[in-house]
Design a protein around this motif. Structure first.
Motif, PDB file in Angstrom:
ATOM      1  N   ASN A  35       0.831  -1.203   0.000  1.00 26.54           N
ATOM      2  CA  ASN A  35       0.000   0.000   0.000  1.00 26.54           C
ATOM      3  C   ASN A  35       0.867   1.256   0.000  1.00 26.54           C
ATOM      4  O   ASN A  35       0.556   2.232  -0.674  1.00 26.54           O
ATOM      5  CB  ASN A  35      -0.949   0.011   1.200  1.00 26.54           C
ATOM      6  CG  ASN A  35      -2.050  -1.013   1.068  1.00 26.54           C
ATOM      7  OD1 ASN A  35      -2.341  -1.490  -0.017  1.00 26.54           O
ATOM      8  ND2 ASN A  35      -2.650  -1.364   2.182  1.00 26.54           N
ATOM      9  N   ALA A  36       1.957   1.214   0.742  1.00 29.68           N
ATOM     10  CA  ALA A  36       2.862   2.363   0.790  1.00 29.68           C
ATOM     11  C   ALA A  36       3.506   2.595  -0.569  1.00 29.68           C
ATOM     12  O   ALA A  36       3.610   3.735  -1.031  1.00 29.68           O
ATOM     13  CB  ALA A  36       3.927   2.150   1.859  1.00 29.68           C
ATOM     14  N   SER A  37       3.921   1.520  -1.233  1.00 30.95           N
ATOM     15  CA  SER A  37       4.556   1.696  -2.532  1.00 30.95           C
ATOM     16  C   SER A  37       3.534   2.138  -3.583  1.00 30.95           C
ATOM     17  O   SER A  37       3.878   2.875  -4.509  1.00 30.95           O
ATOM     18  CB  SER A  37       5.292   0.433  -2.980  1.00 30.95           C
ATOM     19  OG  SER A  37       4.460  -0.681  -2.957  1.00 30.95           O
ATOM     20  N   GLU A  38       2.285   1.722  -3.446  1.00 31.33           N
ATOM     21  CA  GLU A  38       1.240   2.203  -4.355  1.00 31.33           C
ATOM     22  C   GLU A  38       1.012   3.701  -4.159  1.00 31.33           C
ATOM     23  O   GLU A  38       0.862   4.437  -5.129  1.00 31.33           O
ATOM     24  CB  GLU A  38      -0.064   1.439  -4.116  1.00 31.33           C
ATOM     25  CG  GLU A  38      -0.047   0.005  -4.612  1.00 31.33           C
ATOM     26  CD  GLU A  38      -1.277  -0.768  -4.212  1.00 31.33           C
ATOM     27  OE1 GLU A  38      -2.200  -0.181  -3.588  1.00 31.33           O
ATOM     28  OE2 GLU A  38      -1.337  -1.969  -4.512  1.00 31.33           O
ATOM     29  N   ARG A  39       1.020   4.145  -2.899  1.00 30.98           N
ATOM     30  CA  ARG A  39       0.872   5.573  -2.618  1.00 30.98           C
ATOM     31  C   ARG A  39       2.055   6.357  -3.179  1.00 30.98           C
ATOM     32  O   ARG A  39       1.879   7.429  -3.763  1.00 30.98           O
ATOM     33  CB  ARG A  39       0.773   5.823  -1.112  1.00 30.98           C
ATOM     34  CG  ARG A  39      -0.586   5.512  -0.511  1.00 30.98           C
ATOM     35  CD  ARG A  39      -0.704   6.059   0.899  1.00 30.98           C
ATOM     36  NE  ARG A  39       0.376   5.662   1.773  1.00 30.98           N
ATOM     37  CZ  ARG A  39       0.390   4.587   2.551  1.00 30.98           C
ATOM     38  NH1 ARG A  39      -0.654   3.786   2.561  1.00 30.98           N
ATOM     39  NH2 ARG A  39       1.416   4.317   3.327  1.00 30.98           N
ATOM     40  N   GLU A  40       3.251   5.815  -3.017  1.00 24.75           N
ATOM     41  CA  GLU A  40       4.440   6.486  -3.547  1.00 24.75           C
ATOM     42  C   GLU A  40       4.368   6.591  -5.068  1.00 24.75           C
ATOM     43  O   GLU A  40       4.727   7.616  -5.643  1.00 24.75           O
ATOM     44  CB  GLU A  40       5.708   5.741  -3.135  1.00 24.75           C
ATOM     45  CG  GLU A  40       6.031   5.873  -1.659  1.00 24.75           C
ATOM     46  CD  GLU A  40       7.177   4.996  -1.225  1.00 24.75           C
ATOM     47  OE1 GLU A  40       7.739   4.254  -2.065  1.00 24.75           O
ATOM     48  OE2 GLU A  40       7.526   5.044  -0.036  1.00 24.75           O
ATOM     49  N   GLN A  41       3.880   5.541  -5.710  1.00 24.10           N
ATOM     50  CA  GLN A  41       3.745   5.552  -7.170  1.00 24.10           C
ATOM     51  C   GLN A  41       2.725   6.602  -7.599  1.00 24.10           C
ATOM     52  O   GLN A  41       2.950   7.354  -8.546  1.00 24.10           O
ATOM     53  CB  GLN A  41       3.324   4.167  -7.682  1.00 24.10           C
ATOM     54  CG  GLN A  41       3.133   4.090  -9.173  1.00 24.10           C
ATOM     55  CD  GLN A  41       4.426   4.303  -9.938  1.00 24.10           C
ATOM     56  OE1 GLN A  41       5.507   4.048  -9.445  1.00 24.10           O
ATOM     57  NE2 GLN A  41       4.312   4.792 -11.154  1.00 24.10           N
ATOM     58  N   ALA A  42       1.604   6.684  -6.892  1.00 27.08           N
ATOM     59  CA  ALA A  42       0.582   7.678  -7.218  1.00 27.08           C
ATOM     60  C   ALA A  42       1.120   9.095  -7.023  1.00 27.08           C
ATOM     61  O   ALA A  42       0.869   9.983  -7.842  1.00 27.08           O
ATOM     62  CB  ALA A  42      -0.658   7.457  -6.354  1.00 27.08           C
ATOM     63  N   LEU A  43       1.888   9.301  -5.954  1.00 28.14           N
ATOM     64  CA  LEU A  43       2.470  10.619  -5.723  1.00 28.14           C
ATOM     65  C   LEU A  43       3.500  10.971  -6.787  1.00 28.14           C
ATOM     66  O   LEU A  43       3.581  12.124  -7.224  1.00 28.14           O
ATOM     67  CB  LEU A  43       3.104  10.674  -4.333  1.00 28.14           C
ATOM     68  CG  LEU A  43       2.125  10.701  -3.161  1.00 28.14           C
ATOM     69  CD1 LEU A  43       2.876  10.600  -1.839  1.00 28.14           C
ATOM     70  CD2 LEU A  43       1.279  11.953  -3.185  1.00 28.14           C
TER      71      LEU A  43
END
Length: 98
Positions: A58-66
């Motif tokens: 989930n953290a890496s998905e958020r980082e990708q979205a950012l």
């Protein structure tokens, strides 16, 4: 006076990341309780490992979205900066035409 027997302290087992990945893969195939029984672990340990993996994803998905939003905003800033430069040049030439 007789000495009382002290219980042996259990040392915590440290499992490698590869072991954890394989244990979670096994849990996905045969179920958490069966995998825990086969590996000599508590089912709660497998659930904790699974929760940590999901949290990292989930953290890496958020980082990708950012990162995607950051790239979009950079493109937008470049376009607006270019439009502003063109507008400044147009105003300069309009003043000099008089």
């Amino acid at each position: 006076m007789a000495k009382q027997a002290t219980p042996m302290k259990k040392t915590r087992a440290r499992h490698s990341d590869a072991y954890r990945e394989e244990a979670l893969a096994l849990a996905d195939r045969v179920g958490v309780t069966a995998a825990a029984r086969d590996l000599g672990l508590q089912p709660s340990q497998l659930y904790q490992w699974r929760a940590k993996v999901q949290q990292k994803q989930n953290a890496s998905e958020r980082e990708q979205a950012l990162a995607e939003e950051n790239a979009r905003l950079k493109r937008q800033l470049a376009e607006i900066s270019e439009e502003l430069a063109i507008t400044k040049k147009a105003v300069y030439f309009a003043k000099n035409l008089k």
